[in-house]
Scaffold this motif. Structure first.
Motif, PDB file in Angstrom:
ATOM      1  N   ILE A 173     -26.019  -2.544 -23.648  1.00 47.60           N
ATOM      2  CA  ILE A 173     -26.555  -2.918 -22.552  1.00 47.60           C
ATOM      3  C   ILE A 173     -25.347  -2.109 -21.447  1.00 47.60           C
ATOM      4  O   ILE A 173     -24.073  -2.047 -21.400  1.00 47.60           O
ATOM      5  CB  ILE A 173     -25.810  -4.777 -22.483  1.00 47.60           C
ATOM      6  N   ASP A 174     -26.293  -1.604 -20.759  1.00 52.21           N
ATOM      7  CA  ASP A 174     -25.664  -0.148 -19.377  1.00 52.21           C
ATOM      8  C   ASP A 174     -24.815   0.341 -20.108  1.00 52.21           C
ATOM      9  O   ASP A 174     -23.768   0.419 -18.711  1.00 52.21           O
ATOM     10  CB  ASP A 174     -25.538  -1.266 -18.561  1.00 52.21           C
ATOM     11  N   VAL A 233     -31.687  -1.766 -29.853  1.00 54.46           N
ATOM     12  CA  VAL A 233     -32.430  -2.302 -28.669  1.00 54.46           C
ATOM     13  C   VAL A 233     -31.516  -1.662 -27.184  1.00 54.46           C
ATOM     14  O   VAL A 233     -30.134  -2.326 -27.174  1.00 54.46           O
ATOM     15  CB  VAL A 233     -32.831  -3.142 -28.395  1.00 54.46           C
ATOM     16  N   HIS A 234     -31.795  -0.441 -26.834  1.00 58.26           N
ATOM     17  CA  HIS A 234     -31.062  -0.251 -25.636  1.00 58.26           C
ATOM     18  C   HIS A 234     -31.388  -0.651 -24.274  1.00 58.26           C
ATOM     19  O   HIS A 234     -32.642  -0.649 -24.671  1.00 58.26           O
ATOM     20  CB  HIS A 234     -31.338   1.234 -25.967  1.00 58.26           C
ATOM     21  N   ILE A 235     -30.691  -0.888 -23.299  1.00 57.56           N
ATOM     22  CA  ILE A 235     -30.765  -1.759 -21.950  1.00 57.56           C
ATOM     23  C   ILE A 235     -30.515  -1.113 -21.229  1.00 57.56           C
ATOM     24  O   ILE A 235     -29.109  -0.916 -21.358  1.00 57.56           O
ATOM     25  CB  ILE A 235     -30.803  -3.262 -22.402  1.00 57.56           C
ATOM     26  N   HIS A 236     -31.134  -0.581 -20.208  1.00 57.10           N
ATOM     27  CA  HIS A 236     -30.999   0.100 -19.465  1.00 57.10           C
ATOM     28  C   HIS A 236     -30.908  -0.781 -17.860  1.00 57.10           C
ATOM     29  O   HIS A 236     -32.226  -0.424 -17.873  1.00 57.10           O
ATOM     30  CB  HIS A 236     -30.791   2.370 -19.476  1.00 57.10           C
ATOM     31  N   HIS A 237     -30.086  -0.302 -16.953  1.00 57.51           N
ATOM     32  CA  HIS A 237     -29.507  -1.258 -15.327  1.00 57.51           C
ATOM     33  C   HIS A 237     -30.015   0.184 -14.407  1.00 57.51           C
ATOM     34  O   HIS A 237     -30.222   1.688 -14.511  1.00 57.51           O
ATOM     35  CB  HIS A 237     -28.624  -1.327 -15.196  1.00 57.51           C
ATOM     36  N   VAL A 264     -35.539  -0.738 -23.064  1.00 59.18           N
ATOM     37  CA  VAL A 264     -35.893  -1.462 -21.865  1.00 59.18           C
ATOM     38  C   VAL A 264     -35.158  -1.567 -20.238  1.00 59.18           C
ATOM     39  O   VAL A 264     -33.647  -1.333 -20.491  1.00 59.18           O
ATOM     40  CB  VAL A 264     -35.265  -3.523 -21.751  1.00 59.18           C
ATOM     41  N   ILE A 265     -35.513  -1.598 -19.937  1.00 57.16           N
ATOM     42  CA  ILE A 265     -35.384  -0.604 -18.330  1.00 57.16           C
ATOM     43  C   ILE A 265     -35.518  -2.011 -17.406  1.00 57.16           C
ATOM     44  O   ILE A 265     -36.023  -3.082 -17.226  1.00 57.16           O
ATOM     45  CB  ILE A 265     -35.866  -0.155 -17.099  1.00 57.16           C
ATOM     46  N   SER A 313     -29.751  -9.619 -16.239  1.00 57.71           N
ATOM     47  CA  SER A 313     -30.440 -10.245 -17.341  1.00 57.71           C
ATOM     48  C   SER A 313     -31.269  -8.345 -18.312  1.00 57.71           C
ATOM     49  O   SER A 313     -32.097  -8.856 -17.248  1.00 57.71           O
ATOM     50  CB  SER A 313     -30.308 -11.282 -17.777  1.00 57.71           C
ATOM     51  N   GLY A 314     -30.552  -8.758 -19.645  1.00 55.70           N
ATOM     52  CA  GLY A 314     -32.212  -7.856 -19.978  1.00 55.70           C
ATOM     53  C   GLY A 314     -33.734  -8.247 -20.869  1.00 55.70           C
ATOM     54  O   GLY A 314     -34.166  -7.729 -20.425  1.00 55.70           O
ATOM     55  N   PHE A 315     -33.910  -9.369 -20.332  1.00 57.59           N
ATOM     56  CA  PHE A 315     -34.800 -10.082 -20.367  1.00 57.59           C
ATOM     57  C   PHE A 315     -35.646 -10.918 -19.234  1.00 57.59           C
ATOM     58  O   PHE A 315     -36.704 -10.870 -19.810  1.00 57.59           O
ATOM     59  CB  PHE A 315     -34.517 -12.012 -20.569  1.00 57.59           C
TER      60      PHE A 315
END
Length: 182
Positions: free
Chosen positions: A8-9, A48-52, A83-84, A89-91
């Protein structure tokens, strides 16, 4: 139990914050993220990569800003979903839940930044959605903050409180070495 790693981020805005001299918690976080990524990738497990992406053009995470770029330590490999998000929250407003459900994921390991913002928010959402979250205690970091009462809380204090509020009720809080043994 089928498990996914959520990174995450881990973006350059935070590396820029560090470079400016801002005190942070857990200086070993990026090394531990790299260890988790290596293990998950070698096992063929889901990452899974989560980007802000900030919506304000002045936000250092805005997609046109240098800060939105991913730090090399957490660069996605081909085939790993990215996921952008525009919130904490990444969701929320993303396809993360669908990605994890389609992959049959039951447990998520959360790591990245910041401990008390997006990592904690994503961890809480994961629990609310029925996943079993593990919060990687030494693969997250944060910065100090001053509350509305004027009291300053150090990065280490904030990190500790984040872990304390999650442990047992929301998530299992574990160190990287213990996660890798699972």
């Amino acid at each position: 139990m089928k498990t996914a790693l959520l990174v995450i981020d881990v973006q350059m805005a935070l590396a820029h914050e560090d470079a400016s001299g801002t005190k942070r918690s857990c200086p070993e976080a990026e090394n531990n993220i790299a260890r988790l990524l290596k293990e998950f990738r070698s096992a063929g497990d889901t990452v899974v990569h989560i980007h802000h992406h900030g919506t304000d053009p002045e936000d250092p995470f805005h997609p046109d800003a240098a800060g939105s770029a991913v730090q090399p330590v957490a660069a996605p490999e081909p085939g790993e979903p990215v996921v952008i998000k525009t919130g904490s929250s990444g969701f929320m407003g993303t396809s993360l839940h669908e990605i994890l459900s389609k992959a049959g994921i039951e447990r998520v390991i959360t790591c990245g930044a910041t401990a008390n913002h997006c990592v904690e928010s994503t961890t809480r959402s994961a629990a609310d959605l029925g996943f079993q979250p593990i919060y990687a205690a030494d693969a997250v970091w944060t910065y100090g903050i001053t509350g509305p009462d004027g009291v300053h809380h150090s990065a280490d204090q904030i990190h500790s409180v984040s872990m304390a509020t999650l442990e047992g009720e929301i998530a299992s809080v574990k160190k990287t070495q213990d996660i890798l043994k699972m």
